[in-house]
Design an enzyme around this catalytic site. Sequence first.
Site, PDB file in Angstrom:
ATOM      1  CE  LYS A 286      24.704-124.116  38.829  1.00 36.89           C
ATOM      2  NZ  LYS A 286      25.653-123.351  38.026  1.00 36.89           N
TER       3      LYS A 286
HETATM    4  C1  LIG Z   1      28.233-128.931  39.154  1.00 41.65           C
HETATM    5  C2  LIG Z   1      28.468-127.707  39.981  1.00 41.65           C
HETATM    6  N1  LIG Z   1      29.011-127.848  41.206  1.00 41.65           N
HETATM    7  C3  LIG Z   1      29.232-126.768  41.988  1.00 41.65           C
HETATM    8  C4  LIG Z   1      28.915-125.489  41.581  1.00 41.65           C
HETATM    9  C5  LIG Z   1      29.250-124.351  42.461  1.00 41.65           C
HETATM   10  O1  LIG Z   1      28.161-123.534  42.763  1.00 41.65           O
HETATM   11  P1  LIG Z   1      28.458-122.001  43.182  1.00 41.65           P
HETATM   12  O2  LIG Z   1      28.866-121.268  41.952  1.00 41.65           O
HETATM   13  O3  LIG Z   1      27.129-121.548  43.724  1.00 41.65           O
HETATM   14  O4  LIG Z   1      29.518-122.022  44.224  1.00 41.65           O
HETATM   15  C6  LIG Z   1      28.319-125.312  40.329  1.00 41.65           C
HETATM   16  C7  LIG Z   1      27.898-123.965  39.867  1.00 41.65           C
HETATM   17  O5  LIG Z   1      28.481-123.226  39.190  1.00 41.65           O
HETATM   18  C8  LIG Z   1      28.106-126.441  39.505  1.00 41.65           C
HETATM   19  O6  LIG Z   1      27.575-126.315  38.278  1.00 41.65           O
END
Ligand SMILES: Cc1ncc(COP(=O)(O)O)c(C=O)c1O
Length: 299
Positions: free
Chosen positions: A184
Amino acid sequence: MRVKYAYLDEQFANVEDYFADLRRLVASGEFTLGPYVDAFEQKFARYIGVKHAIGTNTGTDALILALKAVGVKPGDDVVTVPNSFIATTGAIIAAGARPVFVDSDDRYQIDVTKIEAALTPKTRAILPVYWAGCPPDIEAILKIAERHGVPVVEDACPAVGAQVNGRFAGTFGRASAFSMHPLKPLNVWGDGGIVVTNDDAAGTFLRLYRNHGLRDRDHIEIWGVNNRLQLVAHGVEAKVHYPIPLHLQPAAAGLGYKRGDFPVTERYADEIITLPAHQYVTADQIDYMAGTIRAFYRP
Ligand SMILES: Cc1ncc(COP(=O)(O)O)c(C=O)c1O
């Protein structure tokens, strides 16, 4: 030519500054929360312009906490999209609610013209996604939400730094979630997330409730949170996000959806690829990718 999807080796080509910070952290023994996390949270809150920023283990946790903070409870409905990372729907399920899907528009963002038809007497939140970091029509969404007295929770997980008319992603909703996954825009060594809000009561709740819940992204049947896909063609490390929309996943069988319910999402799922897009991609590599795509369509 090789165009790498991941860029972390370049981002961390010179790690000495990070190690200097880490030495100070290790010497302090402040490994869980503490002044370093406090300082980060305050800095992030100032950066995007919110009152409260609360660090979490993952963006998924941040989403779950955000939903809980706006009052989503078991038995409620939450309106969202079937073209997102599994964590968006996984967070709704984890909060005990039912995801109600709305198809996407031609920008691959939630189709705001279809939101009102998806609202039910049980709708307790609208959860738009900044898909691939691009903003949905957040101002239109807010108007609909206000008209129906439903809070908006922004899934701004991929959108740290994105802006709409000079205002940062994540500052529009009652509560919003960001991810600091390594790929990210703002990332950590491991997993990390941030949940933000301008609502003092929600801020207090979030600070008390913050928790973690990592799951396996490859096993959607159990609403996991980790899923990594890869397709390598002509040296371009493209990926597909995601080949099977959430309403067609085995775990969604009980939600009552079928193929054909969200035609735009389904068509895009068959057609899209995600190209490497980061600060280390060179102009030559962009030309190469564009040429490869042109050659694919005009062999
Ligand atoms: C749109 C979206 N929502 C939620 C997430 C979840 O984030 P994490 O991987 O930090 O739990 C991500 C990341 O992969 C995402 O791209």
